[in-house]
Design a protein around this motif. Sequence first.
Motif, mmCIF file in Angstrom:
data_model
loop_
_atom_site.group_PDB
_atom_site.id
_atom_site.type_symbol
_atom_site.label_atom_id
_atom_site.label_comp_id
_atom_site.label_asym_id
_atom_site.label_seq_id
_atom_site.Cartn_x
_atom_site.Cartn_y
_atom_site.Cartn_z
ATOM 1 N N TYR A 1 -1.401 13.677 7.129
ATOM 2 C CA TYR A 1 -0.847 12.330 7.274
ATOM 3 C C TYR A 1 -1.519 11.667 8.485
ATOM 4 C CZ TYR A 1 2.869 14.303 4.347
ATOM 5 O OH TYR A 1 3.568 14.911 3.340
ATOM 6 N N ALA A 2 -1.732 12.469 9.523
ATOM 7 C CA ALA A 2 -2.491 12.032 10.696
ATOM 8 C C ALA A 2 -3.604 13.045 10.929
ATOM 9 C CB ALA A 2 -1.587 11.952 11.923
ATOM 10 N N LEU B 1 0.836 -1.194 0.000
ATOM 11 C CA LEU B 1 0.000 0.000 0.000
ATOM 12 C C LEU B 1 0.873 1.247 0.000
ATOM 13 C CD1 LEU B 1 -2.691 -1.070 2.638
ATOM 14 C CD2 LEU B 1 -2.912 -1.086 0.149
ATOM 15 N N ASP B 2 0.393 2.277 -0.678
ATOM 16 C CA ASP B 2 1.106 3.555 -0.714
ATOM 17 C C ASP B 2 0.915 4.278 0.617
ATOM 18 O OD1 ASP B 2 1.018 6.672 -1.230
ATOM 19 O OD2 ASP B 2 2.231 5.807 -2.835
ATOM 20 N N PRO B 3 2.017 4.676 1.292
ATOM 21 C CA PRO B 3 1.870 5.242 2.644
ATOM 22 C C PRO B 3 1.126 6.569 2.694
ATOM 23 C CG PRO B 3 4.133 5.452 1.868
ATOM 24 C CD PRO B 3 3.422 4.580 0.878
ATOM 25 N N ARG B 4 1.133 7.333 1.597
ATOM 26 C CA ARG B 4 0.405 8.611 1.608
ATOM 27 C C ARG B 4 -1.021 8.451 1.100
ATOM 28 N NH1 ARG B 4 4.731 12.749 -1.027
ATOM 29 N NH2 ARG B 4 5.206 10.856 -2.194
ATOM 30 N N ARG B 5 -1.195 7.697 0.014
ATOM 31 C CA ARG B 5 -2.513 7.585 -0.602
ATOM 32 C C ARG B 5 -3.430 6.610 0.134
ATOM 33 N NH1 ARG B 5 -1.115 5.455 -5.252
ATOM 34 N NH2 ARG B 5 -1.660 3.353 -4.577
ATOM 35 N N ASP C 1 2.882 16.953 -0.087
ATOM 36 C CA ASP C 1 2.252 16.869 1.233
ATOM 37 C C ASP C 1 0.770 16.500 1.124
ATOM 38 O OD1 ASP C 1 4.239 17.326 3.096
ATOM 39 O OD2 ASP C 1 3.994 19.504 3.101
ATOM 40 N N LYS C 2 0.335 15.672 2.054
ATOM 41 C CA LYS C 2 -1.089 15.353 2.205
ATOM 42 C C LYS C 2 -1.683 16.389 3.155
ATOM 43 C CE LYS C 2 -3.810 11.265 3.569
ATOM 44 N NZ LYS C 2 -3.626 9.878 4.055
ATOM 45 N N VAL C 3 -2.725 17.105 2.712
ATOM 46 C CA VAL C 3 -3.259 18.217 3.499
ATOM 47 C C VAL C 3 -4.777 18.144 3.568
ATOM 48 C CG1 VAL C 3 -1.335 19.797 3.051
ATOM 49 C CG2 VAL C 3 -3.265 19.714 1.446
ATOM 50 N N GLY D 1 -6.475 16.602 0.247
ATOM 51 C CA GLY D 1 -5.817 16.660 -1.057
ATOM 52 C C GLY D 1 -4.314 16.558 -0.917
ATOM 53 N N VAL D 2 -3.638 16.734 -2.045
ATOM 54 C CA VAL D 2 -2.180 16.661 -2.097
ATOM 55 C C VAL D 2 -1.648 17.957 -2.697
ATOM 56 C CG1 VAL D 2 -0.207 15.460 -3.123
ATOM 57 C CG2 VAL D 2 -2.169 14.153 -2.310
#
Length: 756
Positions: free
Chosen positions: A673-674, A564-568, A615-617, A637-638
Motif C-alpha cells: 500500500y506504501a 480512483l480505486d484506493p488499492r489499484r 492485500d496489495k503486496v 500483486g494482490v
Amino acid sequence: MTTARSSADAARQAVVEGVLERITFVSEETGYTIARLATERSGPDLLTVVGPLLGAQIGESLRLTGQWGSHPRYGRQFQVHSYTTVLPATIQGIRRYLGSGLIKGIGPAMAERMVAHFDTDILRIIEEEPARLIEVRGLGPKRTKKIADAWEEQKAIKEVMVFLQGVGVSTSLAVKIYKKYGDQSIGVVRTQPYRLATDVWGIGFRTADTIAQAVGIPHDSPERIKAGLQYTLSQAADDGHCFLPAPNLITDAAKILEVERELIGPCLDQLAADEGVIREGVPAGDATVPAVYLVPFHRAETSLAGGLLTLLTCAEERLASFADVDWDRALGWLRGRTGQDLADEQAEAVRLALTRKVAVLTGGPGCGKSFTVRSVVELARARKARVVLVAPTGRAAKRLAELTGHEASTVHRLLELQPGGDPRYDRDNPLDADLVVVDESSMMDVILANKLVKAVPPGAHLLLVGDVDQLPSVGAGEILRDLLAADAIPRVRLTRIFRQAQQSGIVVNAHRINAGTPPQLTGFSDFFWFTCEPADDSGLHPAEETAKMVVDIVARRIPQRFGLDPRRDVQVLAPMHRGPAGAGNLNLLLQEALTPAREGAPERRYGGRVFRVGDKVTQLRNNYDKGKAGVFNGTVGVVTAINTEDQTLTMLSDEDESLVYDFSELDELAHAYAVSIHRSQGSEYPAVVLPLTTSSWMMLQRNLLYTGVTRAKKLVVLVGSRRALAAAVRTPGAGRRHTALTHRIAPSVEPAAPRT
C-alpha cells in the motif's frame, strides 16, 4: 555481586505451557512479540506474554521460560526469555494444533474429524501408524501420505530447531536452514556459519555472525574478517556501488567487525588471492583508485562495457535501409501517421536510434520522450524491422506497449531467466531482433544491463531511454549516467517542455524541483499540498498526524473526489521505511483501513506482517524458481487466496500471473500500500501520495522527491511539513556512485571522481 544476582535471576525463572491463541504485536527488527496464551490455569481468560517469540505460529503449543511481571497499564504478564514448541496433550490443544495449518493437508474441519475418530491417540497414530489415517472420512492414500510426509518434515525441523534456538536462530529461519541443508544443517551451522549469509535468503552477515559467536568462532578469526569484508562490499552494492576503494573498504569493515585495521589488510590479500574479490586500479581524475570488487560486479561491469563497444563497432548492420534514407520524406510520412511534428531534438534522437547501433535518449517529463520512442518504432516497423520493446518492471512494460501499440515485456521475461538466474538468451543464443528499445533504463543495474546487452545480436540497434535525473537503480551501478558521460556513446537530451505539458502541475513542479526551485502548490487540478501540523491538544507527533492524514486521503478523499480505486490506482511513496510516516507503519494503517480483518476470513501472520485476501503486496527478492519464468524484486500483486490447509498464499501479479507461495516463503513478500520511493522506480501510477516529514530528514533529497512526483500519471498529493518539503528541494542528491563503466567504455574519458 554478579554471581549473587545471577543466582537470584535463576531462582525467579518460571516455566509456562500453553497454546498460542493470538499475536497482537511483532517487531520484525527485534523479534519482540506481544501475544495471548491459553493455559490450563487461565480458563476462559488468556495470559499476556511478551518477549522474543518471532517464528512462533498461532495454534502451536509452547513451553515458555521467563519471569512474571506487571505492566502499569496492562497488568500481570509473563516476560519470555526463550521458548520451545511442544506437542499438546489435551483434546482441545490437539484439535487446535492440527487445525492451525502447521501440518500440510490438515485444515480445521479435517482436524475435527481426525480427533473425533482417534481421540488423544491421534498424534501417536500420525507418528507410528500413518496408514491408519485412511480410517478418517475424506482421507485417501494420497492425502494420508502427504500428511505423514509433512509430519516427518516438521519433526526433523523441530530437532534442528532445538539446536538452532540454542544459538539464537528463530523458528522461521530454522525452517529455511533445514530446507537448504537438510540433515547437514547442524554441521553447517556449527562449522561454517558464514555460509548461511550467502546461501539462505533472509540470513545476512549479522545473523550469521551472531550464530558464529554462539558456536565459538573467535572475534578476530580470519574467516570472520574475510566474511566481513565480503559483507561490507555487498552492503556497498546495496547502496549502488560496483566497488569500494580499498581504504574505504578497510575503514568500513573495521567499524562493522569491531576489529583493528591492521588485522584486515592480510585478510583482504588472502581473499584476493583466493579470488573472493577482484582488485584493480581505476582512473579518477589525475589519480588511480585501488578498487575492490565482488566478483559478480567486476565481471558484469567489464562484460557490459565490452558488449556495448562490440555493438558500436560491429560491421554487420540490421537496419541498413536507414543508412541512406531521405529523412525529410521519412519524417513527413511519420507526420501523416501520427498527426504531429517532431521537434528538432526529437528528430535528431530518431535519426540516432535508427543509424547508430547504440544510442541514449534522456529527458524529463513533458519533453516528448514517449512520442520520440513511438516515432522510432513506427519508422522501424515501416521498414519491416523486428522491434523488441522492454522495460525493467511490469507496469513500465505495459505502459510502453500502450504507447507504441507493440508488444512489450520486462527484461527478465524477455531473456527467459532460468532457475539459478541464467538467461535463455545470451551471446551464444541472441534475440531475434533488429532494434531493441529499453524504457526506464535508469533503473537497470549493472548485472541486469549486462545480461540484456549480451542478448542483443550483432548488427542490431540498442536504444536506451530514461530520465537521468531520477534516482539511479536500486542495485549496483549508474548505467544511464555513466553512458551519458562516455563520449563514445551517441546521445540526445530532450529539454523543451511542450505547451500541453505546461498545464500540468505534475510536469511543471517536477521541473521546478529538479532545478532546485520550490514547487507551485496552488493553481493546478492535478497537484495538491496538505500542511499537516497537529493541534496542540491532539497529543500526536507531527509525523503521526501526517500518517493519519495520508490514510484519510488514500482511503476516503481521493476515491470520493476523483473516483480512483484506493488499492489499484493510488500509491503511497515514502522517503523511508521506518518511522511513523514511513512505509512500514503506513502499510499497517492502510491495511486496517482498506483490508481489515473479517470474521471467518483466512489470514496468515509471518513475522510482523499479517497477510489477508485483497492485500496489495510486493516481491522482495529475485526468485528464479517461481512462476513461468521467475518472479523478481519489485513485482507487485494482490493476494487472491490463502489456503490454511495446504499452507499456501496465492498472489496475482501485475503481469497477470498467478503465483503460489508456501507459508515458509512469506518473508519474500511485503505489503505495498506504501512503498519507498526507491522501490517505485520504473513504475507509473494514476495517483501518488507523498508524505514529507522531518522524521525522514536524512532522506529528503531533490532527486528522491523528483522521482516520487514523476511516478504519477494523473494526480500528486504532498502531505506534511513545509520545512521538510523545502529541505528536499534544496538538498542535492547523494554523490556519485563508485563505478568504472565510463572509463571502461572510453578509457580516454575520465569518470567523475567517486564519492568517498
